[in-house]
Design a protein around this motif. Structure first.
Motif, PDB file in Angstrom:
ATOM      1  N   PHE A 237       0.836  -1.207   0.000  1.00 59.72           N
ATOM      2  CA  PHE A 237       0.000   0.000   0.000  1.00 59.72           C
ATOM      3  C   PHE A 237       0.861   1.244   0.000  1.00 59.72           C
ATOM      4  O   PHE A 237       1.795   1.372   0.777  1.00 59.72           O
ATOM      5  CB  PHE A 237      -0.915  -0.012   1.227  1.00 59.72           C
ATOM      6  N   ASP A 238       0.530   2.180  -0.902  1.00 57.06           N
ATOM      7  CA  ASP A 238       1.224   3.462  -0.990  1.00 57.06           C
ATOM      8  C   ASP A 238       0.177   4.575  -1.032  1.00 57.06           C
ATOM      9  O   ASP A 238      -0.523   4.742  -2.027  1.00 57.06           O
ATOM     10  CB  ASP A 238       2.086   3.501  -2.255  1.00 57.06           C
ATOM     11  N   PRO A 239       0.046   5.359   0.034  1.00 56.28           N
ATOM     12  CA  PRO A 239      -0.970   6.416   0.079  1.00 56.28           C
ATOM     13  C   PRO A 239      -0.579   7.706  -0.642  1.00 56.28           C
ATOM     14  O   PRO A 239      -1.403   8.620  -0.741  1.00 56.28           O
ATOM     15  CB  PRO A 239      -1.150   6.664   1.577  1.00 56.28           C
ATOM     16  N   PHE A 240       0.660   7.802  -1.111  1.00 58.84           N
ATOM     17  CA  PHE A 240       1.118   8.940  -1.915  1.00 58.84           C
ATOM     18  C   PHE A 240       1.781   8.361  -3.164  1.00 58.84           C
ATOM     19  O   PHE A 240       2.994   8.463  -3.351  1.00 58.84           O
ATOM     20  CB  PHE A 240       2.091   9.816  -1.124  1.00 58.84           C
ATOM     21  N   LEU A 241       0.984   7.806  -4.051  1.00 58.30           N
ATOM     22  CA  LEU A 241       1.484   6.957  -5.125  1.00 58.30           C
ATOM     23  C   LEU A 241       2.289   7.701  -6.176  1.00 58.30           C
ATOM     24  O   LEU A 241       3.174   7.127  -6.807  1.00 58.30           O
ATOM     25  CB  LEU A 241       0.305   6.240  -5.786  1.00 58.30           C
ATOM     26  N   GLY A 242       2.009   8.974  -6.404  1.00 56.58           N
ATOM     27  CA  GLY A 242       2.723   9.698  -7.446  1.00 56.58           C
ATOM     28  C   GLY A 242       2.460   9.083  -8.808  1.00 56.58           C
ATOM     29  O   GLY A 242       1.324   8.791  -9.178  1.00 56.58           O
ATOM     30  N   SER A 243       3.520   8.846  -9.572  1.00 56.75           N
ATOM     31  CA  SER A 243       3.377   8.284 -10.915  1.00 56.75           C
ATOM     32  C   SER A 243       3.390   6.756 -10.915  1.00 56.75           C
ATOM     33  O   SER A 243       3.545   6.141 -11.956  1.00 56.75           O
ATOM     34  CB  SER A 243       4.467   8.818 -11.836  1.00 56.75           C
ATOM     35  N   GLY A 244       3.250   6.147  -9.735  1.00 56.74           N
ATOM     36  CA  GLY A 244       2.956   4.725  -9.682  1.00 56.74           C
ATOM     37  C   GLY A 244       4.072   3.753  -9.418  1.00 56.74           C
ATOM     38  O   GLY A 244       3.864   2.532  -9.508  1.00 56.74           O
ATOM     39  N   THR A 245       5.258   4.203  -9.053  1.00 58.17           N
ATOM     40  CA  THR A 245       6.387   3.287  -8.935  1.00 58.17           C
ATOM     41  C   THR A 245       6.126   2.122  -7.985  1.00 58.17           C
ATOM     42  O   THR A 245       6.436   0.968  -8.303  1.00 58.17           O
ATOM     43  CB  THR A 245       7.653   4.048  -8.502  1.00 58.17           C
ATOM     44  N   THR A 246       5.550   2.392  -6.819  1.00 59.16           N
ATOM     45  CA  THR A 246       5.315   1.314  -5.859  1.00 59.16           C
ATOM     46  C   THR A 246       4.399   0.242  -6.433  1.00 59.16           C
ATOM     47  O   THR A 246       4.683  -0.959  -6.354  1.00 59.16           O
ATOM     48  CB  THR A 246       4.720   1.871  -4.551  1.00 59.16           C
ATOM     49  N   SER A 247       3.287   0.653  -7.037  1.00 55.67           N
ATOM     50  CA  SER A 247       2.350  -0.316  -7.608  1.00 55.67           C
ATOM     51  C   SER A 247       2.978  -1.084  -8.765  1.00 55.67           C
ATOM     52  O   SER A 247       2.791  -2.299  -8.906  1.00 55.67           O
ATOM     53  CB  SER A 247       1.080   0.399  -8.085  1.00 55.67           C
ATOM     54  N   VAL A 248       3.728  -0.379  -9.605  1.00 55.09           N
ATOM     55  CA  VAL A 248       4.362  -1.015 -10.763  1.00 55.09           C
ATOM     56  C   VAL A 248       5.356  -2.085 -10.320  1.00 55.09           C
ATOM     57  O   VAL A 248       5.363  -3.211 -10.840  1.00 55.09           O
ATOM     58  CB  VAL A 248       5.057   0.044 -11.641  1.00 55.09           C
ATOM     59  N   VAL A 249       6.190  -1.774  -9.353  1.00 60.59           N
ATOM     60  CA  VAL A 249       7.183  -2.738  -8.878  1.00 60.59           C
ATOM     61  C   VAL A 249       6.498  -3.901  -8.166  1.00 60.59           C
ATOM     62  O   VAL A 249       6.906  -5.053  -8.307  1.00 60.59           O
ATOM     63  CB  VAL A 249       8.218  -2.051  -7.971  1.00 60.59           C
ATOM     64  N   ALA A 250       5.454  -3.594  -7.409  1.00 57.78           N
ATOM     65  CA  ALA A 250       4.707  -4.667  -6.756  1.00 57.78           C
ATOM     66  C   ALA A 250       4.163  -5.647  -7.793  1.00 57.78           C
ATOM     67  O   ALA A 250       4.253  -6.871  -7.626  1.00 57.78           O
ATOM     68  CB  ALA A 250       3.562  -4.080  -5.924  1.00 57.78           C
ATOM     69  N   LYS A 251       3.617  -5.132  -8.878  1.00 62.87           N
ATOM     70  CA  LYS A 251       3.099  -5.999  -9.931  1.00 62.87           C
ATOM     71  C   LYS A 251       4.219  -6.823 -10.558  1.00 62.87           C
ATOM     72  O   LYS A 251       4.061  -8.026 -10.785  1.00 62.87           O
ATOM     73  CB  LYS A 251       2.398  -5.165 -11.002  1.00 62.87           C
TER      74      LYS A 251
END
Length: 326
Positions: free
Chosen positions: A250-264
């Motif tokens: 979970f990232d509450p300040f996602l910005g351009s998505g790096t956390t979600s992208v790497v998680a995927k």
């Protein structure tokens, strides 16, 4: 944000076309009522963090990664974050961290990014809700020099856990480093290093000083126009160390998505909150691209490689691909 501005021929910065913006806007979510854990999987929430958090359920997050605005005046596309006094910045941090903590599982881990100026107030608030395990310092190889001060070339990441029961996989985040002065034992055998087609390398344990990170720039396909984008390699270290496949990041300040992208890319589930629609749409585009482009710059063959060791990484990737063939 103008994705149509003239760019150099080799500039690989990811931008949105008008058609893509329309498509990805449809994927973004906004909550106005309580949602279940089942609905919180692999989504991007486009909403102010303080508006979204009250609707999220308790205890669904395995790993929290936070890159909040540092205590500096900064323009984020349509939004501006203004510098505050240290006390007021602490109050702002606590306003959302006090809500985020209830979303975490009892064995969850948390990482929060900051610079040297915001690190003390971040630590002060972070210790209210987490047992601090370490402070990571990572080197930024980019930055402007100063005539009357030291050039600022580092940032901090505080690592904490909710309890004594937490996951940490040290073997998943080891560094493969070139050996410049190889040492042999009395029998002439290599001491803690090995010879490959690319040279002599040593597998080393990760420390809390990271000097192998490259900041995204115009020739890297992960680069976006977000002003404070974190490198995928940096986030990969955190996710591999402190989560398992299938966990929710979970990232509450996602910005351009790096956390979600790497998680995927690393087979984790993800939930991100980003208030700016343009950045949230870029995150969705990057998530689409990750389906067919799962590589993470600087990570190959199950190891993190030193900065500027691309040929070695490519060789490791080829060897790994060959070993996976039937």
């Amino acid at each position: 944000m103008n994705g149509d501005k003239q760019r150099a021929p080799n500039n690989r910065t990811l931008v949105l076309s008008a058609a893509e913006r329309h498509i990805y806007r449809q994927k973004l979510l906004k909550f106005t009522q309580d949602v279940s854990c089942q609905a919180l999987e692999n989504i991007t929430i486009c909403q102010d963090v303080m508006a979204a958090l009250p609707y999220l359920p308790d205890s669904f997050v395995d790993l929290l990664i936070v890159d909040p605005p540092y205590n500096r005046s900064k323009v984020f596309n349509q939004a501006i974050f203004n510098h505050r006094s240290p006390k007021d910045y602490e109050t702002w941090l606590d306003s959302w961290m006090s809500q985020v903590v209830r979303l975490l599982k009892p064995n969850a881990s948390a990482y929060i990014c900051c610079d040297w100026q915001s690190s003390p107030p971040v630590y002060s608030v972070f210790t209210k809700y987490f047992t601090v395990r370490n402070r990571i310092t990572w080197e930024r190889e980019k930055g402007r020099g100063a005539k009357q001060n030291w050039k600022n070339s580092s940032e901090d990441i505080w690592f904490g856990t909710r309890s004594e029961d937490y996951w940490f996989d040290v073997d998943a985040v080891k560094l493969k480093r070139r050996v410049l002065a190889p040492y042999r034992d009395r029998n002439g055998e290599p001491k803690d290093w090995q010879t490959t087609n690319q040279g002599k390398f040593r597998i080393t344990h990760p420390s809390n000083l990271w000097t192998d990170i490259s900041i995204p720039f115009w020739s890297m396909p992960e680069n976006t126009d977000h002003p404070t984008q974190k490198p995928e390699k940096l986030i990969a270290k955190i996710i591999l160390a402190s989560s398992q496949p299938g966990d929710i990041v979970f990232d509450p300040f996602l910005g351009s998505g790096t956390t979600s992208v790497v998680a995927k890319k690393l087979n984790r589930r993800y939930v991100g909150i980003e208030m700016d629609e343009e950045y949230a749409c870029i995150a969705e585009k990057r998530l689409d691209l990750a389906t067919t482009q799962p590589a993470i710059q600087g990570y190959a063959g199950g190891y993190f490689w030193e900065r500027n060791s691309l040929s070695s990484q490519q060789q490791a990737t080829r060897e790994q691909d060959q070993s996976n063939q039937p």
